[in-house]
Design a protein around this motif. Structure first.
Motif, PDB file in Angstrom:
ATOM      1  N   ASP A   1      -3.723 -23.486  24.888  1.00 18.00           N
ATOM      2  CA  ASP A   1      -2.695 -24.295  25.541  1.00 18.00           C
ATOM      3  C   ASP A   1      -1.831 -24.995  24.493  1.00 18.00           C
ATOM      4  O   ASP A   1      -2.337 -25.486  23.479  1.00 18.00           O
ATOM      5  CB  ASP A   1      -3.354 -25.335  26.454  1.00 18.00           C
ATOM      6  N   CYS A   2      -0.538 -25.061  24.749  1.00 21.04           N
ATOM      7  CA  CYS A   2       0.381 -25.655  23.779  1.00 21.04           C
ATOM      8  C   CYS A   2       0.151 -27.146  23.573  1.00 21.04           C
ATOM      9  O   CYS A   2       0.555 -27.709  22.552  1.00 21.04           O
ATOM     10  CB  CYS A   2       1.830 -25.402  24.205  1.00 21.04           C
ATOM     11  N   SER A   3      -0.518 -27.790  24.534  1.00 22.69           N
ATOM     12  CA  SER A   3      -0.769 -29.224  24.385  1.00 22.69           C
ATOM     13  C   SER A   3      -1.679 -29.531  23.204  1.00 22.69           C
ATOM     14  O   SER A   3      -1.718 -30.668  22.732  1.00 22.69           O
ATOM     15  CB  SER A   3      -1.397 -29.780  25.670  1.00 22.69           C
ATOM     16  N   LEU A   4      -2.405 -28.530  22.729  1.00 25.94           N
ATOM     17  CA  LEU A   4      -3.317 -28.746  21.606  1.00 25.94           C
ATOM     18  C   LEU A   4      -2.582 -28.993  20.301  1.00 25.94           C
ATOM     19  O   LEU A   4      -3.170 -29.499  19.347  1.00 25.94           O
ATOM     20  CB  LEU A   4      -4.257 -27.546  21.451  1.00 25.94           C
ATOM     21  N   TRP A   5      -1.289 -28.623  20.232  1.00 23.40           N
ATOM     22  CA  TRP A   5      -0.547 -28.816  18.981  1.00 23.40           C
ATOM     23  C   TRP A   5       0.766 -29.585  19.159  1.00 23.40           C
ATOM     24  O   TRP A   5       1.357 -30.050  18.181  1.00 23.40           O
ATOM     25  CB  TRP A   5      -0.238 -27.472  18.314  1.00 23.40           C
ATOM     26  N   MET A   6       1.243 -29.757  20.392  1.00 17.19           N
ATOM     27  CA  MET A   6       2.597 -30.280  20.608  1.00 17.19           C
ATOM     28  C   MET A   6       2.803 -31.706  20.107  1.00 17.19           C
ATOM     29  O   MET A   6       3.900 -32.059  19.682  1.00 17.19           O
ATOM     30  CB  MET A   6       2.971 -30.199  22.088  1.00 17.19           C
ATOM     31  N   LYS A   7       1.766 -32.529  20.134  1.00 18.51           N
ATOM     32  CA  LYS A   7       1.954 -33.915  19.700  1.00 18.51           C
ATOM     33  C   LYS A   7       2.030 -34.027  18.181  1.00 18.51           C
ATOM     34  O   LYS A   7       2.490 -35.030  17.645  1.00 18.51           O
ATOM     35  CB  LYS A   7       0.846 -34.818  20.230  1.00 18.51           C
ATOM     36  N   ASP A   8       1.570 -32.969  17.466  1.00 19.32           N
ATOM     37  CA  ASP A   8       1.586 -32.987  16.004  1.00 19.32           C
ATOM     38  C   ASP A   8       2.762 -32.205  15.430  1.00 19.32           C
ATOM     39  O   ASP A   8       3.379 -32.626  14.454  1.00 19.32           O
ATOM     40  CB  ASP A   8       0.289 -32.387  15.450  1.00 19.32           C
ATOM     41  N   PHE A   9       3.045 -31.052  16.015  1.00 22.50           N
ATOM     42  CA  PHE A   9       4.005 -30.110  15.447  1.00 22.50           C
ATOM     43  C   PHE A   9       5.135 -29.864  16.439  1.00 22.50           C
ATOM     44  O   PHE A   9       4.901 -29.706  17.634  1.00 22.50           O
ATOM     45  CB  PHE A   9       3.289 -28.796  15.118  1.00 22.50           C
ATOM     46  N   GLU A  10       6.370 -29.838  15.926  1.00 28.77           N
ATOM     47  CA  GLU A  10       7.538 -29.691  16.787  1.00 28.77           C
ATOM     48  C   GLU A  10       8.021 -28.239  16.811  1.00 28.77           C
ATOM     49  O   GLU A  10       8.454 -27.700  15.801  1.00 28.77           O
ATOM     50  CB  GLU A  10       8.681 -30.593  16.304  1.00 28.77           C
ATOM     51  N   LEU A  11       7.933 -27.619  17.977  1.00 26.08           N
ATOM     52  CA  LEU A  11       8.540 -26.304  18.202  1.00 26.08           C
ATOM     53  C   LEU A  11       9.635 -26.478  19.239  1.00 26.08           C
ATOM     54  O   LEU A  11       9.385 -26.965  20.342  1.00 26.08           O
ATOM     55  CB  LEU A  11       7.514 -25.293  18.704  1.00 26.08           C
TER      56      LEU A  11
ATOM     57  N   LEU B   1     -11.326 -19.279   4.873  1.00 23.86           N
ATOM     58  CA  LEU B   1     -10.750 -20.626   4.882  1.00 23.86           C
ATOM     59  C   LEU B   1     -10.369 -20.988   6.310  1.00 23.86           C
ATOM     60  O   LEU B   1      -9.689 -20.218   6.993  1.00 23.86           O
ATOM     61  CB  LEU B   1      -9.518 -20.681   3.978  1.00 23.86           C
ATOM     62  N   MET B   2     -10.792 -22.165   6.747  1.00 23.40           N
ATOM     63  CA  MET B   2     -10.578 -22.559   8.142  1.00 23.40           C
ATOM     64  C   MET B   2      -9.631 -23.744   8.308  1.00 23.40           C
ATOM     65  O   MET B   2      -8.894 -23.827   9.282  1.00 23.40           O
ATOM     66  CB  MET B   2     -11.926 -22.910   8.788  1.00 23.40           C
ATOM     67  N   VAL B   3      -9.653 -24.686   7.361  1.00 28.26           N
ATOM     68  CA  VAL B   3      -8.890 -25.918   7.522  1.00 28.26           C
ATOM     69  C   VAL B   3      -7.396 -25.632   7.395  1.00 28.26           C
ATOM     70  O   VAL B   3      -6.959 -24.913   6.496  1.00 28.26           O
ATOM     71  CB  VAL B   3      -9.330 -26.974   6.484  1.00 28.26           C
ATOM     72  N   GLN B   4      -6.608 -26.207   8.310  1.00 27.36           N
ATOM     73  CA  GLN B   4      -5.165 -25.994   8.345  1.00 27.36           C
ATOM     74  C   GLN B   4      -4.440 -27.148   7.633  1.00 27.36           C
ATOM     75  O   GLN B   4      -4.722 -28.321   7.880  1.00 27.36           O
ATOM     76  CB  GLN B   4      -4.682 -25.909   9.795  1.00 27.36           C
ATOM     77  N   PHE B   5      -3.491 -26.790   6.735  1.00 28.12           N
ATOM     78  CA  PHE B   5      -2.725 -27.798   6.007  1.00 28.12           C
ATOM     79  C   PHE B   5      -1.233 -27.724   6.337  1.00 28.12           C
ATOM     80  O   PHE B   5      -0.467 -28.598   5.945  1.00 28.12           O
ATOM     81  CB  PHE B   5      -2.899 -27.619   4.496  1.00 28.12           C
ATOM     82  N   ARG B   6      -0.810 -26.668   7.018  1.00 21.20           N
ATOM     83  CA  ARG B   6       0.588 -26.525   7.430  1.00 21.20           C
ATOM     84  C   ARG B   6       0.679 -26.876   8.909  1.00 21.20           C
ATOM     85  O   ARG B   6      -0.300 -27.273   9.532  1.00 21.20           O
ATOM     86  CB  ARG B   6       1.058 -25.096   7.164  1.00 21.20           C
ATOM     87  N   ASN B   7       1.866 -26.756   9.526  1.00 21.18           N
ATOM     88  CA  ASN B   7       2.031 -27.032  10.961  1.00 21.18           C
ATOM     89  C   ASN B   7       1.466 -28.403  11.318  1.00 21.18           C
ATOM     90  O   ASN B   7       0.752 -28.563  12.314  1.00 21.18           O
ATOM     91  CB  ASN B   7       1.358 -25.959  11.814  1.00 21.18           C
ATOM     92  N   ALA B   8       1.786 -29.396  10.464  1.00 23.38           N
ATOM     93  CA  ALA B   8       1.322 -30.779  10.634  1.00 23.38           C
ATOM     94  C   ALA B   8      -0.207 -30.857  10.653  1.00 23.38           C
ATOM     95  O   ALA B   8      -0.785 -31.762  11.255  1.00 23.38           O
ATOM     96  CB  ALA B   8       1.909 -31.402  11.904  1.00 23.38           C
ATOM     97  N   GLY B   9      -0.865 -29.918   9.985  1.00 22.10           N
ATOM     98  CA  GLY B   9      -2.317 -29.941   9.907  1.00 22.10           C
ATOM     99  C   GLY B   9      -2.997 -29.544  11.198  1.00 22.10           C
ATOM    100  O   GLY B   9      -4.192 -29.790  11.371  1.00 22.10           O
ATOM    101  N   ASN B  10      -2.255 -28.910  12.122  1.00 25.23           N
ATOM    102  CA  ASN B  10      -2.842 -28.546  13.409  1.00 25.23           C
ATOM    103  C   ASN B  10      -3.119 -27.047  13.445  1.00 25.23           C
ATOM    104  O   ASN B  10      -2.201 -26.228  13.393  1.00 25.23           O
ATOM    105  CB  ASN B  10      -1.907 -28.935  14.558  1.00 25.23           C
ATOM    106  N   GLU B  11      -4.389 -26.696  13.534  1.00 26.20           N
ATOM    107  CA  GLU B  11      -4.798 -25.294  13.484  1.00 26.20           C
ATOM    108  C   GLU B  11      -4.423 -24.519  14.740  1.00 26.20           C
ATOM    109  O   GLU B  11      -4.418 -23.276  14.747  1.00 26.20           O
ATOM    110  CB  GLU B  11      -6.306 -25.205  13.280  1.00 26.20           C
ATOM    111  N   TYR B  12      -4.093 -25.242  15.814  1.00 24.05           N
ATOM    112  CA  TYR B  12      -3.902 -24.562  17.097  1.00 24.05           C
ATOM    113  C   TYR B  12      -2.509 -23.973  17.275  1.00 24.05           C
ATOM    114  O   TYR B  12      -2.291 -23.165  18.173  1.00 24.05           O
ATOM    115  CB  TYR B  12      -4.246 -25.509  18.251  1.00 24.05           C
TER     116      TYR B  12
END
Length: 620
Positions: free
Chosen positions: A431-441, A403-414
């Motif tokens: 790089d963190c920029s690949l997920w930062m605009k979708d998911f908040e850490l 399974l490849m598609v991501q449904f958690r972490n705001a749908g961001n696989e990165y």
């Protein structure tokens, strides 16, 4: 917010220079998804775009304002649809998903109803388009009252009948471009006004579907999660296996489904169980987690359609098959199977045999959902290789899927890929920029501020929990039932979540169920890896203990752990297990993750990795 690589009216789309349009799609893809498209993606666009232009050029003027999206991202998911057309029919929003493939007649092979392209088993593109259409309609609120149709377009395939199983599928191939244009003319009355377009782009998304709020529907074989891509491929394959079981003849089969956190393993497991029950197949759901199994049983029990003794027979733990007869179960659905053990060693239940061997032996078809990077204790051995070895011992045929598609972490696989890189699990930089605009850490220097922030999210209507590494004692309640506040950080004190009582009580009265499903006092108790694994919440707060620290490299400190199985091992023996533990804890959030580090050097290392490098990376 709706994301895509291209958006425009079909009139503008059809009139643009094809090379300029392709360059625009590539540039937009880079800026929106912060990814450089790979060669296969560019080749697919070079095949699709000019042919789509010819198809929309012949549409009547009434459809000039029909809107087209290229690479439309599905809500809360990393999946993208190749093309989506949106307009109006009878005054209601109407859309068409187009799934494009470059396949030719010579590249496709069909065997027993399964499709293979260049030797790899694939999902019928018509079913892939169906999944996207149902998913989009399910989540985008403005489409709830409209209609979303779907089709497959394979411009290099002459014999499209090879893909048609019922004969009614909308699959268009080479030389059928005019038929596709006529279909679009029938589907739409007119295009979109600017107000219509803005309404779609700004439409609210329905809330995310979690295990807690969907499991009852799934077990009753009702509409719950919409399966897409590899999920749908696996489900369709297993539906075929279930049909063969109904016929009375079977070949012992083992199916291994690998997937990282948030790829929908538990959702697929529950839907499979519900489908089997609806088809009168004897099926069991198996885990090695009392907390997970008890909570799921409690949720289902609350719906009032199942008695407790029925659920006790339906939901098992991995040590319950020691004395099970060979082939006595039609289907064993094994969730979180990476945590199954090499042997069983309880006071009244002992066996030196592999739990996986025992499950395969007792089942005609067994399905194992695994993520080897969620093995968190010594003795757990639910790896792909171990499962294959036990399948061979049982004479079972093995099927493998991922399974490849991501449904958690705001749908961001990165985000998970970034965690793997930070933890040294994978070497390829992310790089963190690949997920930062979708998911908040967010990393907090003060545990009180972390709790305050989570409390604010709860007031906004989001679910939340605090979890921690097992770095504090976990004492029993006092005689009055009060929980000791074992988790202590300076003046901040919390109790661990209440343990399962061990008494014969209803699952929906069990402390594990209460902690996982509560809507009030969500932050009163701290969960650990054993109470949270398998579940997700909108926002997760993680206390990173001193059992795993960074010292110019990751170092395990088992003497800082209160997990007795970890304490007894050498640092090198538990390093990967502790990495897996924190990887799992940090990936429980749907929208965000807030972290407090007990160790300052580890905190500063993590902070240093939250710097954007402004590099656009190629999609894998």
């Amino acid at each position: 917010m709706v994301e895509y690589a291209y958006s425009g009216s079909v009139k503008d789309f059809g009139s643009k220079n094809v090379n300029a349009l392709l360059n625009e799609i590539v540039d937009n893809f880079k800026s929106v998804f912060r990814l450089k498209p790979n060669e296969s993606e560019i080749a697919a666009w070079e095949d699709l775009i000019p042919k789509l232009q010819e198809i929309v050029k012949v549409l009547p003027p009434d459809l000039d304002d029909l809107h087209i999206f290229i690479e439309l991202r599905m809500p809360f998911s990393s999946a993208r649809a190749d093309a989506f057309l949106l307009g109006k029919k009878g005054g209601k929003f109407t859309g068409v998903i187009i799934e494009h493939k470059q396949w030719s007649d010579s590249s496709i092979m069909v065997s027993n109803g399964n499709f293979y392209v260049l030797g790899k088993e694939v999902l019928n593109p018509y079913l892939q388009a169906e999944g996207y259409a149902l998913y989009l309609k399910d989540y985008v609120e403005i489409l709830h009252d409209g209609e979303v149709k779907y089709l497959a377009f394979l411009p290099n395939l002459k014999n499209v009948d090879v893909l048609k199983q019922s004969g009614t599928e909308l699959i268009y191939g080479n030389g059928q471009e005019d038929d596709l244009s006529n279909f679009l003319i029938d589907v739409f009355d007119y295009g979109l006004s600017q107000q219509d377009l803005e309404a779609f782009l700004n439409s609210r998304y329905s809330p995310s579907k979690t295990l807690v709020n969907q499991v009852t529907k799934a077990i009753n074989n009702e509409d719950s999660w919409v399966l897409i891509d590899e999920q749908k491929l696996v489900f369709e394959k297993l539906k075929g296996f279930i049909e063969s079981l109904k016929s009375g003849t079977f070949e012992k089969k083992v199916v291994i489904v690998k997937g990282g956190p948030g790829t929908g393993k538990s959702a697929l497991a529950m839907q499979l169980l519900g489908h089997a029950m609806a088809n009168n197949i004897s099926a069991v759901h198996v885990t090695n987690s009392k907390a997970f199994t008890t909570t799921v049983k409690g949720i289902i029990l609350q719906c009032g359609k199942f008695r407790q003794n029925r659920l006790n027979g339906l939901f098992k733990q991995s040590h319950n098959f020691i004395n099970a007869k060979k082939d006595s179960i039609d289907l064993a659905v094994c969730d979180e199977a990476h945590r199954f053990r090499k042997s069983t060693n309880f006071r009244f239940c002992r066996s030196n045999e592999s739990q996986i061997y025992q499950i395969i032996r007792s089942s005609k078809v067994s399905v194992f959902f695994i993520d080897e990077r969620q093995i968190v204790r010594p003795g757990e051995d639910g790896t792909k290789e171990h499962i294959k070895q036990q399948a061979q011992r049982n004479g079972a045929r093995v099927f493998e899927y991922k399974l490849m598609v991501q449904f958690r972490n705001a749908g961001n696989e990165y985000f998970v890929k970034w965690l793997d890189y930070i933890l040294g699990i994978k070497k390829e930089p992310v790089d963190c920029s690949l997920w930062m605009k979708d998911f908040e850490l967010k990393i907090f220097d003060d545990i009180n501020e972390l709790e305050e922030k989570l409390s604010e999210k709860i007031k906004e209507g989001f679910s939340s929990r605090i979890v921690a590494g097992f770095c504090w004692p976990w004492n029993d309640p006092d005689p009055e039932g009060n929980l000791p506040q074992d988790v202590v950080i300076n003046e901040w004190r919390k109790a661990w979540n209440r343990k399962g009582s061990g008494r014969n009580i209803r699952p929906d009265e069990d402390p594990y169920y209460e902690w996982a499903t509560r809507s009030k006092n969500q932050l009163n108790e701290v969960g650990c890896i054993y109470s949270v694994q398998g579940f997700e919440f909108d926002y997760i707060g993680v206390i990173w203990g001193e059992d795993l620290v960074f010292r110019k490299g990751w170092v395990a400190q088992p003497n800082k752990s209160y997990d007795t199985l970890i304490q007894k091992k050498k640092a090198a023996e538990v390093l990967d297990l502790l990495k897996n533990t924190y990887r799992t804890l940090l990936s429980r959030g749907m929208k965000g993750c807030y972290v407090y580090f007990m160790d300052e050097e580890t905190r500063e290392f993590f902070k240093s990795k939250l710097v954007v490098d402004n590099i656009t990376r190629e999609t894998p």
